[in-house]
Write a protein that holds these residues in place. Structure first.
Motif, short mmCIF file in Angstrom:
data_model
loop_
_atom_site.label_atom_id
_atom_site.label_comp_id
_atom_site.label_asym_id
_atom_site.label_seq_id
_atom_site.Cartn_x
_atom_site.Cartn_y
_atom_site.Cartn_z
N MET A 52 0.81 -1.22 0.00
CA MET A 52 0.00 0.00 0.00
C MET A 52 0.84 1.28 0.00
O MET A 52 0.74 2.13 -0.90
N ILE A 53 1.66 1.48 1.01
CA ILE A 53 2.38 2.76 1.14
C ILE A 53 3.43 2.93 0.05
O ILE A 53 3.51 4.00 -0.57
N PRO A 54 4.26 1.90 -0.26
CA PRO A 54 5.23 2.09 -1.34
C PRO A 54 4.57 2.44 -2.68
O PRO A 54 5.08 3.30 -3.41
N LEU A 55 3.46 1.79 -2.99
CA LEU A 55 2.80 2.08 -4.26
C LEU A 55 2.14 3.46 -4.25
O LEU A 55 2.12 4.15 -5.27
N ALA A 56 1.60 3.86 -3.09
CA ALA A 56 1.00 5.19 -3.00
C ALA A 56 2.07 6.26 -3.19
O ALA A 56 1.86 7.25 -3.91
N ARG A 57 3.23 6.06 -2.57
CA ARG A 57 4.32 7.03 -2.74
C ARG A 57 4.79 7.07 -4.19
O ARG A 57 5.06 8.14 -4.75
N LEU A 58 4.89 5.87 -4.80
CA LEU A 58 5.33 5.81 -6.19
C LEU A 58 4.34 6.53 -7.10
O LEU A 58 4.73 7.28 -8.00
N ALA A 59 3.05 6.33 -6.86
CA ALA A 59 2.02 6.98 -7.69
C ALA A 59 2.12 8.50 -7.57
O ALA A 59 2.01 9.22 -8.58
N ARG A 60 2.33 9.00 -6.37
CA ARG A 60 2.45 10.45 -6.18
C ARG A 60 3.66 10.99 -6.93
O ARG A 60 3.61 12.06 -7.54
N GLU A 61 4.75 10.26 -6.86
CA GLU A 61 5.96 10.71 -7.54
C GLU A 61 5.78 10.69 -9.06
O GLU A 61 6.24 11.59 -9.76
N THR A 151 12.12 -0.29 -6.28
CA THR A 151 10.89 -0.40 -5.49
C THR A 151 10.08 -1.61 -5.91
O THR A 151 9.63 -2.41 -5.06
N TYR A 152 9.89 -1.79 -7.21
CA TYR A 152 9.11 -2.93 -7.69
C TYR A 152 9.80 -4.25 -7.36
O TYR A 152 9.15 -5.23 -6.98
N LEU A 153 11.13 -4.28 -7.49
CA LEU A 153 11.85 -5.50 -7.16
C LEU A 153 11.77 -5.79 -5.66
O LEU A 153 11.55 -6.94 -5.24
N ASP A 154 11.90 -4.75 -4.84
CA ASP A 154 11.81 -4.93 -3.38
C ASP A 154 10.41 -5.39 -2.98
O ASP A 154 10.26 -6.20 -2.04
N LEU A 155 9.37 -4.87 -3.65
CA LEU A 155 8.01 -5.31 -3.34
C LEU A 155 7.83 -6.79 -3.67
O LEU A 155 7.19 -7.53 -2.92
N ALA A 156 8.38 -7.21 -4.80
CA ALA A 156 8.28 -8.63 -5.16
C ALA A 156 8.97 -9.50 -4.11
O ALA A 156 8.47 -10.56 -3.73
N ARG A 157 10.11 -9.04 -3.64
CA ARG A 157 10.83 -9.79 -2.60
C ARG A 157 10.07 -9.74 -1.27
O ARG A 157 9.94 -10.75 -0.58
N GLY A 158 9.57 -8.57 -0.92
CA GLY A 158 8.92 -8.40 0.37
C GLY A 158 7.64 -9.18 0.52
O GLY A 158 7.25 -9.54 1.64
N GLU A 159 6.99 -9.48 -0.60
CA GLU A 159 5.74 -10.25 -0.55
C GLU A 159 5.98 -11.75 -0.58
O GLU A 159 5.01 -12.52 -0.60
N ASP A 160 7.25 -12.17 -0.60
CA ASP A 160 7.59 -13.60 -0.61
C ASP A 160 6.84 -14.36 -1.71
O ASP A 160 6.25 -15.42 -1.47
N LEU A 161 6.91 -13.82 -2.90
CA LEU A 161 6.17 -14.41 -4.02
C LEU A 161 6.90 -15.59 -4.64
O LEU A 161 6.28 -16.40 -5.33
N ALA A 162 8.21 -15.67 -4.42
CA ALA A 162 9.01 -16.77 -4.94
C ALA A 162 10.35 -16.76 -4.22
O ALA A 162 10.80 -15.70 -3.77
N PRO A 163 11.01 -17.91 -4.11
CA PRO A 163 12.38 -17.91 -3.58
C PRO A 163 13.28 -17.01 -4.43
O PRO A 163 13.01 -16.80 -5.62
N GLU A 164 14.35 -16.50 -3.83
CA GLU A 164 15.19 -15.52 -4.51
C GLU A 164 15.73 -16.04 -5.84
O GLU A 164 15.74 -15.31 -6.83
N ASP A 165 16.17 -17.29 -5.89
CA ASP A 165 16.71 -17.80 -7.14
C ASP A 165 15.65 -17.87 -8.23
O ASP A 165 15.92 -17.56 -9.39
#
Length: 203
Positions: A52-61, A151-165
């Motif tokens: 929520m907050i990272p995407l809201a900040r990104l949208a404002r920017e 930011t987008y890469l960090d969000l993908a990592r932060g949501e644990d959508l897949a192992p790093e490899d």
């Protein structure tokens, strides 16, 4: 590191400089679309509060950048107007898988690659522009575009959508797809348009 699988032919920047009205107009549309995409993800994934907050900040920017580009247009006696969309982003998104969480992973990574390509193109454009105000604009946007990729890469990592490899392997696949899409994009003058061949970069 922007993780792009290709680099833009040097011929693109002089061609873009010579069609600056089209580039600025397209750039404004790209910033508006980027803001819209960030907001749409907020609405699509309310069950993922970490977005929520990272995407809201990104949208404002992105909207702030939209305003800056409109001001650049007006400084040249031009106005924002409708523009038929480039097929680049839509073709890139055809690689997004339909099932979750792969859909969210692919969407975030594709959005990141768009930001990475924008960063590369803006850097090339800043090197050939003659208007000091536009050079300042584009140089000023470089760090923002690179940060948006992160930011987008960090969000993908932060949501644990897949192992790093697996995440990095998927990013590599999508980067190759992005390079192919760019090669096949019609050669009209756009921020993400193809002009001449693309040169493969080192990993």
């Amino acid at each position: 590191m922007l993780h792009l699988a290709s680099s833009t032919d040097p011929a693109w920047a002089p061609s873009a400089r010579d069609h600056l009205e089209s580039i600025l107009l397209d750039h404004a549309h790209c910033e508006k679309k980027a803001a819209s995409t960030a907001v749409s993800l907020i609405f699509r994934y309310p069950e993922r509060p970490g977005l929520m907050i990272p995407l809201a900040r990104l949208a404002r920017e992105e909207l702030a950048h939209f305003e800056e580009v409109i001001e650049a247009l007006r400084a040249r006696g031009l106005e924002y107007r409708r523009l038929a969309p480039s097929p680049y982003a839509a073709r890139l998104m055809t690689a997004v898988r339909s099932h979750e969480p792969a859909r969210l992973l692919d969407t975030l990574l594709c959005c990141g690659l768009i930001e990475a390509r924008s960063c590369e193109r803006m850097g090339l454009l800043a090197e050939v522009l003659e208007d000091p105000a536009l050079v300042k604009l584009y140089r000023g946007l470089l760090a923002c575009e690179a940060r948006h990729f992160d930011t987008y890469l960090d969000l993908a990592r932060g949501e644990d959508l897949a192992p790093e490899d697996q995440l990095l392997a998927r990013l590599e696949q999508l980067a190759a797809h992005e390079a192919a899409v760019l090669r096949e994009t019609p050669g009209e003058i756009r921020l993400h348009g193809a002009t001449g061949p693309l040169l493969q970069s080192d990993p």
